[in-house]
Design a protein around this motif. Structure first.
Motif, PDB file in Angstrom:
ATOM      1  N   GLY A  34     -17.988 -44.005  20.786  1.00 26.81           N
ATOM      2  CA  GLY A  34     -16.643 -43.482  20.559  1.00 26.81           C
ATOM      3  C   GLY A  34     -15.854 -44.321  19.573  1.00 26.81           C
ATOM      4  N   ARG A  35     -15.072 -43.641  18.758  1.00 23.34           N
ATOM      5  CA  ARG A  35     -14.317 -44.280  17.672  1.00 23.34           C
ATOM      6  C   ARG A  35     -13.440 -45.426  18.148  1.00 23.34           C
ATOM      7  NH1 ARG A  35     -11.042 -40.005  15.042  1.00 23.34           N
ATOM      8  NH2 ARG A  35     -12.906 -39.616  13.830  1.00 23.34           N
ATOM      9  N   GLU A  36     -12.617 -45.202  19.163  1.00 21.31           N
ATOM     10  CA  GLU A  36     -11.682 -46.237  19.613  1.00 21.31           C
ATOM     11  C   GLU A  36     -12.409 -47.429  20.232  1.00 21.31           C
ATOM     12  OE1 GLU A  36      -8.480 -46.266  18.816  1.00 21.31           O
ATOM     13  OE2 GLU A  36      -8.789 -44.355  17.815  1.00 21.31           O
ATOM     14  N   ALA A  37     -13.432 -47.151  21.041  1.00 15.81           N
ATOM     15  CA  ALA A  37     -14.172 -48.232  21.692  1.00 15.81           C
ATOM     16  C   ALA A  37     -14.927 -49.087  20.672  1.00 15.81           C
ATOM     17  CB  ALA A  37     -15.139 -47.663  22.726  1.00 15.81           C
ATOM     18  N   VAL A  38     -15.565 -48.444  19.703  1.00 18.54           N
ATOM     19  CA  VAL A  38     -16.300 -49.182  18.673  1.00 18.54           C
ATOM     20  C   VAL A  38     -15.343 -49.992  17.811  1.00 18.54           C
ATOM     21  CG1 VAL A  38     -17.703 -48.939  16.581  1.00 18.54           C
ATOM     22  CG2 VAL A  38     -18.307 -47.664  18.634  1.00 18.54           C
ATOM     23  N   SER A  39     -14.233 -49.392  17.432  1.00 14.87           N
ATOM     24  CA  SER A  39     -13.260 -50.098  16.612  1.00 14.87           C
ATOM     25  C   SER A  39     -12.712 -51.317  17.361  1.00 14.87           C
ATOM     26  CB  SER A  39     -12.118 -49.160  16.215  1.00 14.87           C
ATOM     27  OG  SER A  39     -11.243 -49.810  15.331  1.00 14.87           O
ATOM     28  N   ALA A  40     -12.438 -51.165  18.650  1.00 10.46           N
ATOM     29  CA  ALA A  40     -11.953 -52.290  19.454  1.00 10.46           C
ATOM     30  C   ALA A  40     -13.004 -53.387  19.539  1.00 10.46           C
ATOM     31  CB  ALA A  40     -11.566 -51.809  20.846  1.00 10.46           C
ATOM     32  N   ALA A  41     -14.272 -53.009  19.717  1.00  8.72           N
ATOM     33  CA  ALA A  41     -15.352 -53.997  19.782  1.00  8.72           C
ATOM     34  C   ALA A  41     -15.491 -54.744  18.456  1.00  8.72           C
ATOM     35  CB  ALA A  41     -16.668 -53.320  20.146  1.00  8.72           C
ATOM     36  N   LEU A  42     -15.430 -54.008  17.351  1.00  8.02           N
ATOM     37  CA  LEU A  42     -15.527 -54.660  16.034  1.00  8.02           C
ATOM     38  C   LEU A  42     -14.355 -55.615  15.805  1.00  8.02           C
ATOM     39  CD1 LEU A  42     -16.723 -51.618  13.903  1.00  8.02           C
ATOM     40  CD2 LEU A  42     -18.057 -53.659  14.494  1.00  8.02           C
ATOM     41  N   GLY A  43     -13.173 -55.228  16.244  1.00  7.79           N
ATOM     42  CA  GLY A  43     -12.018 -56.112  16.130  1.00  7.79           C
ATOM     43  C   GLY A  43     -12.172 -57.363  16.983  1.00  7.79           C
ATOM     44  N   THR A  44     -12.761 -57.214  18.159  1.00 11.22           N
ATOM     45  CA  THR A  44     -13.008 -58.372  19.021  1.00 11.22           C
ATOM     46  C   THR A  44     -14.010 -59.315  18.379  1.00 11.22           C
ATOM     47  OG1 THR A  44     -12.505 -57.099  21.005  1.00 11.22           O
ATOM     48  CG2 THR A  44     -13.820 -59.094  21.296  1.00 11.22           C
ATOM     49  N   TYR A  45     -15.097 -58.768  17.832  1.00 16.60           N
ATOM     50  CA  TYR A  45     -16.077 -59.609  17.123  1.00 16.60           C
ATOM     51  C   TYR A  45     -15.407 -60.329  15.952  1.00 16.60           C
ATOM     52  CZ  TYR A  45     -19.978 -57.574  19.704  1.00 16.60           C
ATOM     53  OH  TYR A  45     -20.840 -57.178  20.683  1.00 16.60           O
ATOM     54  N   ARG A  46     -14.569 -59.602  15.216  1.00 19.94           N
ATOM     55  CA  ARG A  46     -13.857 -60.214  14.088  1.00 19.94           C
ATOM     56  C   ARG A  46     -13.038 -61.414  14.562  1.00 19.94           C
ATOM     57  NH1 ARG A  46      -9.572 -56.649  13.092  1.00 19.94           N
ATOM     58  NH2 ARG A  46      -8.574 -57.929  14.649  1.00 19.94           N
ATOM     59  N   ASP A  47     -12.315 -61.237  15.640  1.00 17.76           N
ATOM     60  CA  ASP A  47     -11.469 -62.312  16.157  1.00 17.76           C
ATOM     61  C   ASP A  47     -12.304 -63.483  16.687  1.00 17.76           C
ATOM     62  OD1 ASP A  47      -9.312 -60.724  15.504  1.00 17.76           O
ATOM     63  OD2 ASP A  47      -8.971 -60.050  17.563  1.00 17.76           O
ATOM     64  N   LEU A  48     -13.358 -63.181  17.435  1.00 17.82           N
ATOM     65  CA  LEU A  48     -14.193 -64.242  18.008  1.00 17.82           C
ATOM     66  C   LEU A  48     -14.918 -65.049  16.934  1.00 17.82           C
ATOM     67  CD1 LEU A  48     -15.732 -62.414  21.090  1.00 17.82           C
ATOM     68  CD2 LEU A  48     -14.081 -64.283  21.117  1.00 17.82           C
ATOM     69  N   LEU A  49     -15.354 -64.370  15.888  1.00 22.26           N
ATOM     70  CA  LEU A  49     -16.108 -65.046  14.832  1.00 22.26           C
ATOM     71  C   LEU A  49     -15.211 -65.541  13.703  1.00 22.26           C
ATOM     72  CD1 LEU A  49     -19.078 -62.520  14.663  1.00 22.26           C
ATOM     73  CD2 LEU A  49     -19.038 -64.756  15.791  1.00 22.26           C
ATOM     74  N   ALA A  50     -13.913 -65.282  13.826  1.00 22.23           N
ATOM     75  CA  ALA A  50     -12.949 -65.659  12.781  1.00 22.23           C
ATOM     76  C   ALA A  50     -13.411 -65.151  11.418  1.00 22.23           C
ATOM     77  CB  ALA A  50     -12.731 -67.165  12.760  1.00 22.23           C
ATOM     78  N   ALA A  51     -13.808 -63.875  11.394  1.00 16.28           N
ATOM     79  CA  ALA A  51     -14.327 -63.272  10.164  1.00 16.28           C
ATOM     80  C   ALA A  51     -13.227 -63.149   9.118  1.00 16.28           C
ATOM     81  CB  ALA A  51     -14.911 -61.892  10.463  1.00 16.28           C
ATOM     82  N   PRO A  52     -13.492 -63.617   7.914  1.00 12.28           N
ATOM     83  CA  PRO A  52     -12.510 -63.471   6.832  1.00 12.28           C
ATOM     84  C   PRO A  52     -12.553 -62.059   6.254  1.00 12.28           C
ATOM     85  CG  PRO A  52     -14.476 -64.502   5.993  1.00 12.28           C
ATOM     86  CD  PRO A  52     -14.683 -64.326   7.481  1.00 12.28           C
ATOM     87  N   GLU A  53     -11.590 -61.756   5.417  1.00 10.84           N
ATOM     88  CA  GLU A  53     -11.623 -60.485   4.693  1.00 10.84           C
ATOM     89  C   GLU A  53     -12.853 -60.475   3.779  1.00 10.84           C
ATOM     90  OE1 GLU A  53      -9.642 -57.618   4.337  1.00 10.84           O
ATOM     91  OE2 GLU A  53      -8.725 -58.256   6.204  1.00 10.84           O
ATOM     92  N   PRO A  54     -13.561 -59.372   3.693  1.00  9.07           N
ATOM     93  CA  PRO A  54     -14.709 -59.304   2.774  1.00  9.07           C
ATOM     94  C   PRO A  54     -14.255 -59.484   1.328  1.00  9.07           C
ATOM     95  CG  PRO A  54     -14.660 -57.431   4.267  1.00  9.07           C
ATOM     96  CD  PRO A  54     -13.389 -58.173   4.451  1.00  9.07           C
ATOM     97  N   THR A  55     -15.098 -60.079   0.522  1.00  6.03           N
ATOM     98  CA  THR A  55     -14.748 -60.320  -0.875  1.00  6.03           C
ATOM     99  C   THR A  55     -15.647 -59.579  -1.849  1.00  6.03           C
ATOM    100  OG1 THR A  55     -16.106 -62.317  -0.856  1.00  6.03           O
ATOM    101  CG2 THR A  55     -13.764 -62.588  -0.411  1.00  6.03           C
ATOM    102  N   VAL A  56     -16.790 -59.079  -1.372  1.00  8.24           N
ATOM    103  CA  VAL A  56     -17.739 -58.393  -2.249  1.00  8.24           C
ATOM    104  C   VAL A  56     -18.179 -57.108  -1.580  1.00  8.24           C
ATOM    105  CG1 VAL A  56     -20.005 -58.534  -3.356  1.00  8.24           C
ATOM    106  CG2 VAL A  56     -18.601 -60.581  -3.163  1.00  8.24           C
ATOM    107  N   ARG A  57     -18.264 -56.048  -2.351  1.00 12.92           N
ATOM    108  CA  ARG A  57     -18.796 -54.789  -1.839  1.00 12.92           C
ATOM    109  C   ARG A  57     -20.070 -54.455  -2.597  1.00 12.92           C
ATOM    110  NH1 ARG A  57     -15.897 -49.441   0.115  1.00 12.92           N
ATOM    111  NH2 ARG A  57     -17.753 -48.216   0.424  1.00 12.92           N
ATOM    112  N   LEU A  58     -21.132 -54.186  -1.858  1.00 11.61           N
ATOM    113  CA  LEU A  58     -22.423 -53.828  -2.441  1.00 11.61           C
ATOM    114  C   LEU A  58     -22.634 -52.336  -2.236  1.00 11.61           C
ATOM    115  CD1 LEU A  58     -24.418 -56.739  -0.801  1.00 11.61           C
ATOM    116  CD2 LEU A  58     -23.428 -56.700  -3.087  1.00 11.61           C
ATOM    117  N   LYS A  59     -23.020 -51.654  -3.288  1.00 11.52           N
ATOM    118  CA  LYS A  59     -23.223 -50.219  -3.182  1.00 11.52           C
ATOM    119  C   LYS A  59     -24.513 -49.857  -3.897  1.00 11.52           C
ATOM    120  CE  LYS A  59     -20.752 -45.938  -3.495  1.00 11.52           C
ATOM    121  NZ  LYS A  59     -19.765 -45.538  -2.544  1.00 11.52           N
TER     122      LYS A  59
END
Length: 67
Positions: A34-59
């Motif tokens: 589910g969208r909300e649950a996955v988004s919340a989990a990703l936000g939690t991982y971001r906070d726990l890992l202190a993930a910075p803003e991405p700087t490079v996009r690969l396509k």
């Protein structure tokens, strides 16, 4: 870098995810669905890992990623 993919992966833009999205973590936790649950989990991982803003996009033909 502020784009829909980056926002989705950081848990900041839930609407960038499909409503039926699911997330399987490398941990032994059950799949998150589910969208909300996955988004919340990703936000939690971001906070726990202190993930910075991405700087490079690969396509490519079969890959779209941010670093």
């Amino acid at each position: 870098m502020s784009d829909p993919l980056s926002g989705a992966l950081l848990g900041q833009t839930p609407t960038a995810l499909a409503a039926e999205v699911s997330l399987a973590t490398p941990l032994k936790a059950p799949r998150i669905s589910g969208r909300e649950a996955v988004s919340a989990a990703l936000g939690t991982y971001r906070d726990l890992l202190a993930a910075p803003e991405p700087t490079v996009r690969l396509k490519g033909h079969a890959l779209d990623a941010v670093v």
